[in-house]
Motif scaffolding. Structure first.
Motif, PDB file in Angstrom:
ATOM      1  N   VAL A 117     -12.899  -2.607 -16.467  1.00 58.49           N
ATOM      2  CA  VAL A 117     -13.932  -1.697 -16.972  1.00 58.49           C
ATOM      3  C   VAL A 117     -13.567  -1.261 -18.391  1.00 58.49           C
ATOM      4  CG1 VAL A 117     -14.946   0.602 -16.669  1.00 58.49           C
ATOM      5  CG2 VAL A 117     -14.577  -0.881 -14.677  1.00 58.49           C
TER       6      VAL A 117
ATOM      7  N   ARG B  16      -4.014 -10.560  -5.607  1.00 61.77           N
ATOM      8  CA  ARG B  16      -3.219  -9.899  -6.659  1.00 61.77           C
ATOM      9  C   ARG B  16      -2.168  -9.035  -5.969  1.00 61.77           C
ATOM     10  NH1 ARG B  16      -3.770  -5.613  -4.524  1.00 61.77           N
ATOM     11  NH2 ARG B  16      -5.275  -3.961  -4.843  1.00 61.77           N
TER      12      ARG B  16
ATOM     13  N   ASP C  51     -13.373  -5.736 -10.085  1.00 60.00           N
ATOM     14  CA  ASP C  51     -11.922  -5.544 -10.192  1.00 60.00           C
ATOM     15  C   ASP C  51     -11.408  -6.302 -11.409  1.00 60.00           C
ATOM     16  OD1 ASP C  51      -9.640  -4.573  -7.829  1.00 60.00           O
ATOM     17  OD2 ASP C  51      -8.957  -5.588  -9.657  1.00 60.00           O
ATOM     18  N   LYS C  52     -10.469  -5.670 -12.093  1.00 59.41           N
ATOM     19  CA  LYS C  52      -9.925  -6.331 -13.290  1.00 59.41           C
ATOM     20  C   LYS C  52      -9.048  -7.519 -12.902  1.00 59.41           C
ATOM     21  CE  LYS C  52      -5.886  -3.332 -13.760  1.00 59.41           C
ATOM     22  NZ  LYS C  52      -5.220  -2.311 -14.531  1.00 59.41           N
TER      23      LYS C  52
ATOM     24  N   PRO D 205      -7.502  -1.400  -0.948  1.00 58.85           N
ATOM     25  CA  PRO D 205      -7.910  -0.967   0.402  1.00 58.85           C
ATOM     26  C   PRO D 205      -9.026   0.074   0.387  1.00 58.85           C
ATOM     27  CG  PRO D 205      -5.516  -0.998   0.210  1.00 58.85           C
ATOM     28  CD  PRO D 205      -6.050  -1.288  -1.156  1.00 58.85           C
ATOM     29  N   ALA D 206      -9.026   0.977  -0.587  1.00 56.12           N
ATOM     30  CA  ALA D 206     -10.061   2.019  -0.634  1.00 56.12           C
ATOM     31  C   ALA D 206     -11.414   1.402  -0.974  1.00 56.12           C
ATOM     32  CB  ALA D 206      -9.674   3.087  -1.665  1.00 56.12           C
TER      33      ALA D 206
ATOM     34  N   ASP E 252      -6.211   6.251  -4.077  1.00 55.95           N
ATOM     35  CA  ASP E 252      -5.319   6.795  -5.109  1.00 55.95           C
ATOM     36  C   ASP E 252      -6.083   7.400  -6.285  1.00 55.95           C
ATOM     37  OD1 ASP E 252      -3.086   6.109  -3.697  1.00 55.95           O
ATOM     38  OD2 ASP E 252      -2.288   4.686  -5.165  1.00 55.95           O
TER      39      ASP E 252
ATOM     40  N   ARG F 112       1.260  -7.053   0.195  1.00 56.38           N
ATOM     41  CA  ARG F 112      -0.005  -6.518  -0.319  1.00 56.38           C
ATOM     42  C   ARG F 112      -0.922  -7.584  -0.889  1.00 56.38           C
ATOM     43  NH1 ARG F 112      -0.712  -0.962  -1.265  1.00 56.38           N
ATOM     44  NH2 ARG F 112      -2.800  -1.585  -1.924  1.00 56.38           N
TER      45      ARG F 112
ATOM     46  N   CYS G 123       4.350  -1.774  -3.811  1.00 56.58           N
ATOM     47  CA  CYS G 123       4.191  -1.098  -2.513  1.00 56.58           C
ATOM     48  C   CYS G 123       5.290  -1.562  -1.568  1.00 56.58           C
ATOM     49  CB  CYS G 123       2.823  -1.469  -1.938  1.00 56.58           C
ATOM     50  SG  CYS G 123       2.373  -0.584  -0.438  1.00 56.58           S
ATOM     51  N   ALA G 124       5.721  -0.686  -0.645  1.00 60.71           N
ATOM     52  CA  ALA G 124       6.661  -1.116   0.390  1.00 60.71           C
ATOM     53  C   ALA G 124       5.943  -2.006   1.398  1.00 60.71           C
ATOM     54  CB  ALA G 124       7.260   0.095   1.101  1.00 60.71           C
ATOM     55  N   GLY G 125       4.669  -1.703   1.633  1.00 55.86           N
ATOM     56  CA  GLY G 125       3.850  -2.564   2.481  1.00 55.86           C
ATOM     57  C   GLY G 125       3.995  -2.319   3.963  1.00 55.86           C
ATOM     58  N   TRP G 126       4.123  -1.036   4.371  1.00 59.86           N
ATOM     59  CA  TRP G 126       3.990  -0.830   5.811  1.00 59.86           C
ATOM     60  C   TRP G 126       2.682  -0.122   6.098  1.00 59.86           C
ATOM     61  CZ3 TRP G 126       9.308   0.830   4.620  1.00 59.86           C
ATOM     62  CH2 TRP G 126       9.409   2.154   4.227  1.00 59.86           C
TER      63      TRP G 126
ATOM     64  N   GLY H 275      -0.170   5.598   1.303  1.00 63.00           N
ATOM     65  CA  GLY H 275      -1.524   5.832   0.802  1.00 63.00           C
ATOM     66  C   GLY H 275      -2.546   4.840   1.302  1.00 63.00           C
ATOM     67  N   ILE H 276      -2.098   3.819   2.065  1.00 64.43           N
ATOM     68  CA  ILE H 276      -3.070   2.793   2.473  1.00 64.43           C
ATOM     69  C   ILE H 276      -4.049   3.368   3.496  1.00 64.43           C
ATOM     70  CG2 ILE H 276      -3.373   0.512   3.508  1.00 64.43           C
ATOM     71  CD1 ILE H 276      -0.597  -0.225   2.400  1.00 64.43           C
TER      72      ILE H 276
ATOM     73  N   GLY I  56     -10.295   2.667  -8.323  1.00 65.44           N
ATOM     74  CA  GLY I  56      -9.416   1.905  -9.224  1.00 65.44           C
ATOM     75  C   GLY I  56      -7.972   2.361  -9.212  1.00 65.44           C
TER      76      GLY I  56
END
Ligand SMILES: Cc1cc2nc3c(=O)[nH]c(=O)nc-3n(C[C@H](O)[C@H](O)[C@H](O)COP(=O)(O)OP(=O)(O)OC[C@H]3O[C@@H](n4cnc5c(N)ncnc54)[C@H](O)[C@@H]3O)c2cc1C
Length: 376
Positions: A121, A40, A34-35, A14-15, A277, A100, A44-47, A289-290, A149
């Motif tokens: 990376v 993917r 992105d790796k 998201p960031a 993050d 997610r 996460c709880a996903g709210w 944190g989203i 990342g």
């Protein structure tokens, strides 16, 4: 492969996707590296609150129409672990449950920026005014780099972060499992009302949350020890009280992250900013944190766009202040309270319907006092 761009975004969560969205719309040549390959998953709880959808210009109804899981949340039931629950309800959705792997892939696609997947990376360096990033998918250079990342972001490490050492870290474990039709029919949990179970000192909580025919169960705690055992105990308790189908297996996965104000990472350097993050921005009380990831992505990208030809660290030193203007000033020390008092206060806050609603749900979890981050 060797490519030159205006800005490299390491990480397409998201960031990263939010920063890439702003930069790509402004006409910059952006590459998201992105790796992983999307979709993917992410532990996460996903709210997510409606303000997250709004900040990214996404209509939740359209998101659901595209076939994604979107569980409207119209209340919360919260208590101290083993204590008396208080339920607060609202007439309309105040939050949503998402998966997610669907949500992050949607946000990334909607960014409009080219994505290089499978690009773990290996090495990065600043050389003659350019970031040079060597990945498993090739080498990329650009005057700008956004480190998105996540907790173990390679750019955060480049700036000195040592995840797991000397950082006040939230350790969390979670399982997200599909319910069979029989389990779904027998499960008494209501998707509209996630259940939260706080530790006595409010340094973390466990949750159980049904999103359609998926169940998410987890636990997170700052500086937590033995959280695998604590999650097993929590699951056993849910089973004993009939909240969980007895035959449901709960294969948990762990992850770590930092809370805003507790993290002490260096978050900028010449031509580089950390977001989400990677910078340690999750809300301190809820651990969500989203929204901070999306908002910091927008804030960082706008700072770059104010003067794309000026990557000097002196200019970027404004970035922590911009984050503080949005997420609050960072205090050096939290007020100290004796354990007994902390516990009594926690019980009072959670078990008094008014403080539970206004403080726990609306301020800590929904951040209703903060409007959608304004454009520009
Ligand atoms: C158990 C748990 C539950 C949570 N529940 C919630 C919740 O319900 N709501 C909420 O708002 N927040 C929640 N959070 C926090 C939330 O998940 C994070 O704050 C959020 O994902 C941060 O987004 P991000 O874009 O910064 O990082 P991430 O989502 O972690 O994305 C980072 C990206 O970088 C990529 N990457 C990593 N390393 C490299 C590398 N070396 N090379 C290339 N790419 C790399 C990864 O593949 C990934 O795609 C929870 C966290 C945990 C652990």
């Amino acid at each position: 492969m060797s490519e030159r761009a205006d800005c490299l975004v390491v990480g397409g969560g998201p960031a990263g996707s939010s920063a890439a969205w702003v930069l790509a719309r402004a006409g910059l040549d952006v590459r998201v590296l992105d790796k992983a390959r999307f979709p993917r998953d992410k532990v996460c709880a996903g709210w997510v609150t409606p303000q997250v959808f709004a900040a990214r210009g996404i209509d939740p109804a359209e998101y659901a129409r595209a076939g994604h899981v979107l569980q409207p949340i119209t209340g919360f039931r919260s208590s101290l672990l083993g204590g008396r629950p208080v339920e607060v309800d609202y007439p309309e959705p105040v939050s949503y449950g998402i998966l997610r792997r669907e949500f992050d892939a949607h946000l990334l696609r909607a960014s409009g920026a080219p994505v290089v997947e499978g690009a773990a990376v290996r090495h990065l360096a600043r050389e003659r005014g350019l970031w040079r990033v060597e990945t498993e998918a090739g080498t990329f250079t650009a005057p700008w780099l956004i480190g998105a990342g996540g907790h173990f972001c390679p750019m955060a490490r480049h700036l000195g972060a040592r995840p797991g050492r000397g950082e006040a870290t939230v350790l969390a474990r979670e399982a997200e499992v599909p319910l069979s039709p029989e389990q779904a029919a027998a499960c008494p949990l209501r998707g509209e009302v996630p259940e939260l179970f706080f530790f006595p000192e409010l340094d973390g909580y466990a949750w159980v949350f049904r999103k359609g025919d998926w169940l998410n169960i987890g636990l997170g705690r700052e500086n937590g020890h033995h959280i695998a055992v604590q999650l097993d105990d929590f699951v056993a308790r849910l089973r004993q009280t009939g909240r969980l189908p007895a035959d449901l297996s709960v294969p948990a996965r762990g992850h770590a992250y930092l809370l805003y104000g507790h993290a002490r990472r260096r978050i900028f350097a010449e031509g580089a900013l950390l977001v989400g993050d990677a910078a340690g921005l999750a809300y301190p009380q809820s651990g969500e944190g989203i929204r901070p990831a999306v908002e910091s992505g927008l804030i960082a990208a706008r700072l770059i766009l104010e003067a794309p030809d000026d990557p000097r660290p002196e200019r970027l030193a404004e970035y922590p202040g911009r984050l503080a203007a949005r997420f609050g000033a960072v205090r050096d020390t939290a007020p100290w309270l004796p354990t007994g008092l902390k516990r009594r206060l926690a019980r009072w806050i959670l078990e008094t319907p008014l403080t539970n609603r206004r403080l726990v749900v609306e301020r800590w979890f929904l951040h209703r006092h903060q409007a959608v981050l304004a454009e520009g």
